[in-house]
Every structure is written in structure tokens, then in C-alpha cells.
Design an enzyme around this catalytic site. Structure first.
Site, PDB file in Angstrom:
ATOM      1  N   GLY A 133      37.278  45.063  41.037  1.00  0.00           N
ATOM      2  CA  GLY A 133      36.366  46.187  41.253  1.00  0.00           C
ATOM      3  C   GLY A 133      36.158  46.359  42.735  1.00  0.00           C
ATOM      4  CG  HIS A 134      38.756  47.350  45.361  1.00  0.00           C
ATOM      5  ND1 HIS A 134      38.566  46.004  45.390  1.00  0.00           N
ATOM      6  CD2 HIS A 134      40.094  47.543  45.433  1.00  0.00           C
ATOM      7  CE1 HIS A 134      39.735  45.403  45.464  1.00  0.00           C
ATOM      8  NE2 HIS A 134      40.675  46.310  45.474  1.00  0.00           N
ATOM      9  CG  ASP A 180      33.605  39.709  43.527  1.00  0.00           C
ATOM     10  OD1 ASP A 180      34.266  40.687  43.162  1.00  0.00           O
ATOM     11  OD2 ASP A 180      33.125  38.861  42.729  1.00  0.00           O
ATOM     12  CE  LYS A 237      40.380  41.025  46.789  1.00  0.00           C
ATOM     13  NZ  LYS A 237      39.179  40.242  46.481  1.00  0.00           N
ATOM     14  CD  GLN A 260      41.738  39.614  40.149  1.00  0.00           C
ATOM     15  OE1 GLN A 260      42.951  39.539  40.218  1.00  0.00           O
ATOM     16  NE2 GLN A 260      41.140  40.694  39.697  1.00  0.00           N
TER      17      GLN A 260
HETATM   18  P1  IMP Z   1      39.775  37.533  34.113  1.00  0.00           P
HETATM   19  O1  IMP Z   1      40.540  37.859  35.347  1.00  0.00           O
HETATM   20  O2  IMP Z   1      38.974  38.709  33.580  1.00  0.00           O
HETATM   21  O3  IMP Z   1      40.605  36.870  33.061  1.00  0.00           O
HETATM   22  O4  IMP Z   1      38.639  36.448  34.512  1.00  0.00           O
HETATM   23  C1  IMP Z   1      38.956  35.125  34.927  1.00  0.00           C
HETATM   24  C2  IMP Z   1      38.007  34.654  36.014  1.00  0.00           C
HETATM   25  O5  IMP Z   1      38.253  35.402  37.199  1.00  0.00           O
HETATM   26  C3  IMP Z   1      36.520  34.874  35.699  1.00  0.00           C
HETATM   27  O6  IMP Z   1      35.774  33.824  36.291  1.00  0.00           O
HETATM   28  C4  IMP Z   1      36.191  36.173  36.389  1.00  0.00           C
HETATM   29  O7  IMP Z   1      34.825  36.294  36.710  1.00  0.00           O
HETATM   30  C5  IMP Z   1      37.055  36.053  37.632  1.00  0.00           C
HETATM   31  N1  IMP Z   1      37.453  37.341  38.203  1.00  0.00           N
HETATM   32  C6  IMP Z   1      38.391  38.178  37.748  1.00  0.00           C
HETATM   33  N2  IMP Z   1      38.488  39.254  38.545  1.00  0.00           N
HETATM   34  C7  IMP Z   1      37.600  39.078  39.525  1.00  0.00           C
HETATM   35  C8  IMP Z   1      37.253  39.844  40.690  1.00  0.00           C
HETATM   36  O8  IMP Z   1      37.802  40.909  40.968  1.00  0.00           O
HETATM   37  N3  IMP Z   1      36.273  39.303  41.465  1.00  0.00           N
HETATM   38  C9  IMP Z   1      35.676  38.123  41.196  1.00  0.00           C
HETATM   39  N4  IMP Z   1      35.977  37.365  40.137  1.00  0.00           N
HETATM   40  C10 IMP Z   1      36.927  37.851  39.316  1.00  0.00           C
END
Ligand code: IMP
Length: 425
Positions: free
Chosen positions: A40-41, A13, A16, A219
Site C-alpha cells: 500500500g503506497h 512501510d 517507498k 514490502q
Molecule cells: P502477506 O504478504 O499478505 O502474505 O503477509 C505476510 C506478512 O507480510 C504479514 O506480516 C504482513 O503484515 C506483511 N506485509 C505484507 N505486505 C506488507 C507491506 O506492504 N507492508 C508491511 N507489511 C507487509
């Protein structure tokens, strides 16, 4: 011109999406190389707000955009994203790797059951990647095949024991699921056909004809499966190195590695966060920065800029320069500090702890920072094309302090969500 890899340098977040949108203008190809619908962008342009979970932000520049082999794809969600983009008057120039893995509804059901302790996004990311590693998942090439339905049924047989044991389905429900999902996903496969190709070859050919490729990581570095704050991480590699494995970047081709950091720190989900704020200070920063997850809408945890963690991220990802976002938000809050060291039992440590419980116990050492000047849009506009020394003293000294600590330059400063609210030094 060099190819560029853009990666998050914190816990995701960082902004990017906006930076990729800005940089895509000078690129020919934009390639996403990891993650799935967990990203999520939000991109704002000309008064319109676009939310992408899969499609690279380069879409808005009508560039050829690629979802590489390292991405995991929920076909239903991606098709909805394509439809919504098309109905807003755009034509997506999208290609998808035949080798990318598919997210099925049962991955989301497992994630919903097991992801709570990590605070996942619930998009089925972990179960899809783990079944990929176990060699029991399907790829996009399977659901576009003529015999897609039987391939899907065969694959589901391999996960039957897991689904029954985990009480995701009863025997009866499992049979119904097999029948419905095989029809549903084979139908998605038909719609996907025009988008599917050998995307690594497109990247290779781009290199031959000297086109510029922008690789977009999802991420952030501290959520990397290998080097992040395990187990509170995502299930893919988020480092710049993943652009080679998941996006087809070619070793040896000159590359620029740009890390994105906010002017402060945020994190969504569970896991250690040494500089986290609480109480009114957290509420003020969260509201000032509208810090709510783009994918889940969850309030983000917020905190001071953690230079000790940022320097670790820069080192493990090989980040060469930084873009800093949300300096305008920092101007709206009081009591700014940056963390420059960690202490354990009163003694400074010289490493970023690999062990999550240890990281949760570190005591951050802070340096106070003078209040950041709040500028109007018109004042920011006058700073375009100027050097860092022309910025208000509070901003230039903040940048200098960070650069000195992390030993790489900040080359881009973002001071608002719009494409033109960006200063390139
Ligand atoms: P997952 O990727 O849904 O398995 O989540 C694993 C961890 O990564 C969790 O703490 C999510 O909140 C975090 N996470 C996954 N994608 C994002 C992102 O795009 N931005 C921020 N945190 C993320």
C-alpha cells in the site's frame, strides 16, 4: 544515468511510495517487480492523497509504469485502481506482464483461513505464489486468451481437492464458483488486453535507447521469503536481486541500489521484533507517525531503530545507499535509542538469527540518542541544497551515527509526506 532499484530495508512501510514518486521524475520507466495488493503506497502531492496498491507511484509523473512478471495480480482490484485514477483526471500509462500470475477469490479465501498465524494482509498473496510454484495457477495471458473461460475451469479442477479438503467450498459451492469466476475473470481479461505486453522487452529496449529505469520493490528486506524472519514473511522475494527475476533488470547494466529506512522501526503482522516498544511509548510513537497500515488499517507495531537488523538487510540486499524517512516524527517523541547489538544469554552475537524463536528472545543492546530537533516547514525549507553538516546537530549526529554503523551513506532525508519535503545530499 544509472538505473535504480528501490527496496525497503526493514519490515515494509518505510515510505517507498513517496521516494519512488520523488525519483520517478528523473526516470523514464517505473517497474514494480514483486508482491501484489498486499502493498500500500500513500503518495501526497499538491494537497491530494493517492493510495496505490498495484500501480507504481511513477503514475503521478505520467511515466510509463510496468507491473512485472514477479507481481501477482487481483484483476478486479487493479481495474478498480485504474478506474479511480482515471476518474481523478489522470491517464495511466500502464503495461502489465503477460506472465504475471493471477490472484483468484479462492486464494483470498485460503489466506483468510490460514494467514492468521502470520498476520497476513488477507489479499491472497501466499496461496497465489504457492500455487504458482506448484505450477497449477494461471497467468494474465490465460485470462486474456480467447478460451479464457475453459482455461479457468481447467485450472480450478487442479485445485478442487485443496478447496474441498480445506473446507473452503462444498461440492455444490465449488461448481457454482467455477461457473461464476470463469465468466467474471474472462470479462476482466477482455478489459486487461490493452495493458498486456512483454514487459521485460520494454525494459531491455529502454536500456538500448539509454532510458532510465526505476525498479520499485514492495514490502521490505526483512519480509523476504528466503532471508527474512521466516515464517513471518511475505511469499515473494523482496531483495534488490528480485528486480532481475521479477522486473527484467539486466545483469551487467550499472545499477544503484537504494534502501529505504524509517528513522525508527515498524512492523505489521506477527513475528519477532526485538526493539518493539509497548505501553505509552508505543502509543506516542504510533500516533506521532500515524502508523496504521495503508492496506488493512491495522495499527503498526512500533519500536526503536534497529541498526543490527538494518545492517543485515543492507548486506543481504546489497544496498549501497539509504534514504531515511520520518525524521520529523522522531522529533515528536522522547527517549530515543538505537539498537547496535543483540545478546543471547548475556553474550553478544555476531549474526542475525535465522530462527524466528531465537530472534524473538534476543536482548537488544541500546545506545541513547539525544532528542531530535523539531523544525518548522520553513526551517526545513532553508536546509534544501545544503550539506548534512548544515543540519541541526541532533539530526546530523543521528545520521552520522547510523552511517558509521551500517557503513553506507544516507543520501536522502525525508521530513514529511509531501514530495517537496525531501532533502537530497
Ligand atoms: P502477506 O504478504 O499478505 O502474505 O503477509 C505476510 C506478512 O507480510 C504479514 O506480516 C504482513 O503484515 C506483511 N506485509 C505484507 N505486505 C506488507 C507491506 O506492504 N507492508 C508491511 N507489511 C507487509
Amino acid at each position: 544515468m544509472k538505473n535504480t532499484i528501490v527496496v525497503g530495508a526493514q519490515w515494509g512501510d518505510e515510505g517507498k511510495g513517496k521516494l519512488v514518486d520523488v525519483l520517478a521524475e528523473q526516470s523514464d520507466l517505473v517497474v514494480r517487480f514483486n508482491g501484489g495488493g498486499n502493498a500500500g503506497h500513500t503518495v501526497m502531492h499538491a494537497g491530494e492523497t493517492y493510495k496505490f496498491h498495484y500501480m507504481p507511484s511513477g503514475m503521478l509523473h505520467n511515466k510509463l509504469c510496468i507491473l512485472g512478471t514477479g507481481v501477482v495480480i487481483n484483476p478486479k482490484d487493479l481495474l478498480e485502481e485504474i478506474d479511480s485514477f482515471t476518474s481523478s483526471g489522470h491517464t495511466p500509462r500502464l503495461k502489465i506482464s503477460a506472465r504475471a500470475h493471477v490472484i483468484f477469490p479462492h486464494h483470498q479465501l485460503i489466506d483468510a483461513k490460514e494467514g492468521g498465524k502470520i498476520g497476513t494482509t488477507g489479499r491472497g498473496i501466499g496461496p497465489a505464489y504457492s500455487q504458482k510454484a506448484s505450477r497449477i495457477n494461471l497467468r494474465i495471458l490465460d485470462i486474456i486468451a480467447d478460451d479464457a473461460q475453459s482455461r479457468i475451469k481447467d485450472a480450478l479442477r487442479d485445485v478442487k481437492d485443496i478447496l474441498i479438503y480445506e473446507e473452503i467450498f462444498t461440492e455444490d459451492e465449488y461448481q457454482k464458483y467455477c461457473n461464476s469466476v470463469s465468466v467474471e475473470y474472462a470479462a476482466y481479461g477482455k478489459k486487461f488486453k490493452p495493458f498486456i505486453t512483454d514487459t521485460e522487452d520494454l525494459v531491455r529496449i529502454a536500456g538500448k535507447v539509454e532510458e532510465t529505469v526505476l525498479f520499485e520493490g514492495a514490502q521490505g528486506t526483512l519480509l523476504d521469503l528466503n532471508y527474512g524472519t521466516y515464517p513471518f514473511v511475505t511469499s515473494s522475494s523482496t531483495l534488490a536481486a528480485a528486480a532481475f527475476v521479477g522486473g527484467g533488470a539486466i545483469p551487467g547494466v550499472p545499477i544503484r541500489i537504494l534502501g529505504i529506512t524509517k528513522a525508527y522501526t515498524t512492523r505489521v503482522g506477527e513475528g519477532p521484533f526485538p526493539t518493539e516498544l509497548s505501553g505509552d511509548a508505543a502509543i506516542n510513537l504510533r500516533e506521532a507517525g500515524h502508523e496504521y497500515g495503508a492496506t488493512t488499517g491495522r495499527p503498526r507495531r512500533v519500536g526503536h531503530l534497529d541498526l543490527f537488523a538494518l545492517r543485515y538487510a543492507i548486506r543481504i540486499s546489497g544496498i549501497q545507499e539509504l534514504a531515511m524517512t520520518k525524521i520529523d516524527t522522531l522529533a515528536l517523541v522522547d527517549g530515543i535509542k538505537v539498537c547496535t547489538a543483540y545478546k543471547i544469554a548475556g553474550k553478544e552475537i555476531d549474526y542475525f538469527p535465522a530462527d524466528a524463536p531465537t530472534l524473538a528472545q534476543v536482548e537488544p543492546v541500546y545506545t541513547d540518542v539525544p532528542a531530535i530537533a523539531e523544525l518548522t516547514k520553513a526551517e526545513w525549507e532553508t536546509l534544501k541544497g545544503k550539506s548534512k553538516d548544515d543540519l541541526p546537530e541532533s539530526i546530523s549526529s543521528y545520521i552520522k551515527f547510523i552511517e558509521d554503523f551500517v557503513e553506507i551513506p544516507i543520501t536522502i532525508l525525508s521530513h514529511g509526506p509531501e514530495r517537496n519535503e525531501t532533502i537530497v545530499f
